[in-house]
Write a protein that holds these residues in place. Structure first.
Motif: not given
Length: 126
Positions: A48-64
């Motif tokens: 459902p629409e959640v006002i102010g909900a974040p997006f989710f991010i997984e940083w690659s292990g091969d990046s600083v």
């Protein structure tokens, strides 16, 4: 705003099991000034629409990670989310184990407080 995860697929599964609909994971990248490439994978809640909900991010292990390569000096003191129905957000954040300050406000917004070498800095709603 983003919530980091070490496994975007597992976070997606956790959310769908709890009744949320999410986007497919999407890869992203950008070339940095030093010539290296920063890579990540993201997804977000669609229903459902959640006002102010974040997006989710997984940083690659091969990046600083950007927090390791960005200029230092300031510390996040507070991140506060103002939304019309904070209980909806609270349920989502409890599911994910995200601690955040929430307040009820008809007009959604964010407030960020930083402690910097030259003093406090505030952004967003006061």
């Amino acid at each position: 705003w983003a919530v980091t995860t070490s496994d975007v697929a597992a976070t997606s599964e956790q959310l769908t099991t709890a009744g949320y609909e999410v986007t497919e994971a999407a890869a992203g990248s950008r070339l940095q000034e030093d010539g290296s490439t920063l890579r990540w994978t993201t997804m977000q809640i669609t229903q459902p629409e959640v006002i102010g909900a974040p997006f989710f991010i997984e940083w690659s292990g091969d990046s600083v990670h950007p927090s390791e390569s960005s200029p230092g000096g300031c510390t996040l003191e507070q991140f506060k989310l103002s939304v019309p129905e904070p209980d909806q957000n609270r349920d989502l954040f409890e599911l994910l184990g995200v601690e955040i300050s929430l307040e009820q406000d008809a007009e959604p917004g964010y407030s960020i407080a930083l402690d910097c070498p030259r003093g406090a800095v505030h952004f967003g709603k006061e």
